[in-house]
Design a protein around this motif. Sequence first.
Motif, PDB file in Angstrom:
ATOM      1  N   ASP A   7       0.816  -1.213   0.000  1.00  0.00           N
ATOM      2  CA  ASP A   7       0.000   0.000   0.000  1.00  0.00           C
ATOM      3  C   ASP A   7       0.852   1.266   0.000  1.00  0.00           C
ATOM      4  O   ASP A   7       0.525   2.247  -0.670  1.00  0.00           O
ATOM      5  N   GLN A   8       1.952   1.236   0.764  1.00  0.00           N
ATOM      6  CA  GLN A   8       2.703   2.472   0.925  1.00  0.00           C
ATOM      7  C   GLN A   8       4.175   2.175   1.173  1.00  0.00           C
ATOM      8  O   GLN A   8       4.535   1.184   1.829  1.00  0.00           O
ATOM      9  N   LEU A   9       5.025   3.058   0.614  1.00  0.00           N
ATOM     10  CA  LEU A   9       6.466   2.984   0.815  1.00  0.00           C
ATOM     11  C   LEU A   9       6.951   4.234   1.533  1.00  0.00           C
ATOM     12  O   LEU A   9       6.374   5.313   1.379  1.00  0.00           O
ATOM     13  N   LEU A  10       8.024   4.078   2.289  1.00  0.00           N
ATOM     14  CA  LEU A  10       8.719   5.204   2.889  1.00  0.00           C
ATOM     15  C   LEU A  10      10.083   5.305   2.215  1.00  0.00           C
ATOM     16  O   LEU A  10      10.863   4.356   2.234  1.00  0.00           O
ATOM     17  N   VAL A  11      10.373   6.448   1.632  1.00  0.00           N
ATOM     18  CA  VAL A  11      11.636   6.651   0.920  1.00  0.00           C
ATOM     19  C   VAL A  11      12.436   7.720   1.649  1.00  0.00           C
ATOM     20  O   VAL A  11      11.964   8.853   1.821  1.00  0.00           O
ATOM     21  N   LYS A  12      13.632   7.334   2.077  1.00  0.00           N
ATOM     22  CA  LYS A  12      14.518   8.262   2.777  1.00  0.00           C
ATOM     23  C   LYS A  12      15.844   8.355   2.036  1.00  0.00           C
ATOM     24  O   LYS A  12      16.341   7.359   1.518  1.00  0.00           O
ATOM     25  N   ARG A  13      16.409   9.531   2.044  1.00  0.00           N
ATOM     26  CA  ARG A  13      17.727   9.717   1.461  1.00  0.00           C
ATOM     27  C   ARG A  13      18.775   9.400   2.522  1.00  0.00           C
ATOM     28  O   ARG A  13      18.730   9.924   3.632  1.00  0.00           O
ATOM     29  N   LEU A  14      19.711   8.506   2.178  1.00  0.00           N
ATOM     30  CA  LEU A  14      20.729   8.079   3.131  1.00  0.00           C
ATOM     31  C   LEU A  14      21.723   9.200   3.404  1.00  0.00           C
ATOM     32  O   LEU A  14      21.974  10.050   2.546  1.00  0.00           O
ATOM     33  N   GLU A  15      22.288   9.185   4.601  1.00  0.00           N
ATOM     34  CA  GLU A  15      23.310  10.175   4.942  1.00  0.00           C
ATOM     35  C   GLU A  15      24.569   9.912   4.131  1.00  0.00           C
ATOM     36  O   GLU A  15      24.881   8.775   3.787  1.00  0.00           O
ATOM     37  N   ARG A  16      25.294  10.962   3.846  1.00  0.00           N
ATOM     38  CA  ARG A  16      26.494  10.834   3.013  1.00  0.00           C
ATOM     39  C   ARG A  16      27.558   9.977   3.678  1.00  0.00           C
ATOM     40  O   ARG A  16      28.333   9.305   3.016  1.00  0.00           O
ATOM     41  N   GLY A  17      27.599   9.996   4.981  1.00  0.00           N
ATOM     42  CA  GLY A  17      28.609   9.213   5.679  1.00  0.00           C
ATOM     43  C   GLY A  17      28.322   7.732   5.677  1.00  0.00           C
ATOM     44  O   GLY A  17      29.215   6.914   5.902  1.00  0.00           O
ATOM     45  N   ALA A  18      27.040   7.370   5.414  1.00  0.00           N
ATOM     46  CA  ALA A  18      26.682   5.957   5.437  1.00  0.00           C
ATOM     47  C   ALA A  18      27.198   5.269   4.202  1.00  0.00           C
ATOM     48  O   ALA A  18      27.201   5.824   3.113  1.00  0.00           O
ATOM     49  N   ALA A  19      27.651   4.037   4.380  1.00  0.00           N
ATOM     50  CA  ALA A  19      28.154   3.262   3.237  1.00  0.00           C
ATOM     51  C   ALA A  19      27.002   2.861   2.363  1.00  0.00           C
ATOM     52  O   ALA A  19      25.982   2.373   2.834  1.00  0.00           O
ATOM     53  N   SER A  20      27.122   3.076   1.087  1.00  0.00           N
ATOM     54  CA  SER A  20      26.078   2.716   0.131  1.00  0.00           C
ATOM     55  C   SER A  20      26.678   1.876  -0.962  1.00  0.00           C
ATOM     56  O   SER A  20      27.803   2.109  -1.388  1.00  0.00           O
TER      57      SER A  20
END
Length: 446
Positions: A421-434
């Motif tokens: 039904d619904q998603l939550l989209v967050k932008r990761l912090e720059r310091g976090a490993a991606s």
Amino acid sequence: MSLFEHLAVLLALVLAAGFLSLTEISLAGARKIKLKLLAQAGDERAQKVMVLQAPSAEFFAVSQLGLNAIAILGGILGEGAMRPFFLDWLSVVYSGPGRENVAFVLSFVFVTTLFVLFSDLMPKRLAMIAPETTAMAVIRPVLLIIRIFKPFSWALNLVANMLFRLFGVNMTREDRITFDEISAVVEAGAQAGVLQKQEQHFIENVFELESRTVTSTMTTRENVVFFNLSEPEDSIRQKIAQHALSKFPVCDGVIDRVIGYVDTRDLLVRLLNNQSQFQLNESSIRTVLMIPDTLTLSELLDRFRATKETFAIIINEYALVVGVITLSDIMVTVMGRWGSPLEADQQALQRDDGSWLIDGSTPVADMKRVLELESLPEEEHYETAAGFMMFMLRKVPKPTDSVEYQGMRFEVLDVDHYRIDQLLVKRLERGAASPPQDTPAVAQRM
């Protein structure tokens, strides 16, 4: 020859080379679309430019012949004229060995700078500012130059064509315009202020009709409100009152056995004619347009235009109903939702912390636009935000399942009967490993 005469000849060579550079860039950069518009407006020079652009090798041969000859001649004359001058100037301040070499270097630098600045850099930059206007201004002297040097250009092109054939180089110019090129032009127009941002979205959405299938815009199966063939009048009245719809499918017991559809305007006419009771029969049920779920929105528009219908039932390869679609749904895809602000933003809501709440039925194109994403992995396999999550998770999703992609975390918030039904989209912090963009990370909580 005196120094003044040498400088006059050098100046003439610089201007001649500058003219050739100006015409070369303007003819190469003049856009055919704009030239066609100018030709249709009655400017014969624009037509001459387009005629010259087709066999452009003839002019480029003359241009390169002239530029190289002028450069060589200018170097010979310039060095001969300027070296004695620099040598005399050096004699005033320096009388040691090596004066000849220093004078030669100074004359070489001076002549080279003169040609680069006034015969190459400045003319080409001027031509790129308005290539169509410049090309039309110089077309007549260019045609005269081509006529004078035609034997030389013919000989050069003959040798060049033989070499191209020897190495198998295809010299046919393709003038196809792709959607990406049109999109880039539209974006440039929006940045320049020629188009408003809303107009840019309209144009891009129109082109998306060719790539988006009907399933990206339809009302899904579980949200379809339909009448049973034997449904009583009170139930029909209640459904019409509860749902602001103009057309309802009519089914025989289950949704997959579609008989036709009812237009509420027909029922209103019955009521206005004092026919207080109405039943679902052949006189009130219309023939419904059935379409496959592989159809694009552009193809559906053609079907609507041919059948004079504005309502269709979408079925899959197993003849099961997957949803319904109307002409208004397609218009919403192009123009965006209208109505109250709540209705307009119901599929994507931005919260105070910068995160986004995305409805699972949000089309992929709309989700990319909202999140400012250029692409998603293997987009041809899904149509909606929910489809993206299921494709990435490779399982039936559960709340708190998440995916990381392009510096964003997509988390499942709510699931209703296996449907996201619904998603939550967050932008990761720059310091976090991606992870790398082409290998999204998937986090699942079992």
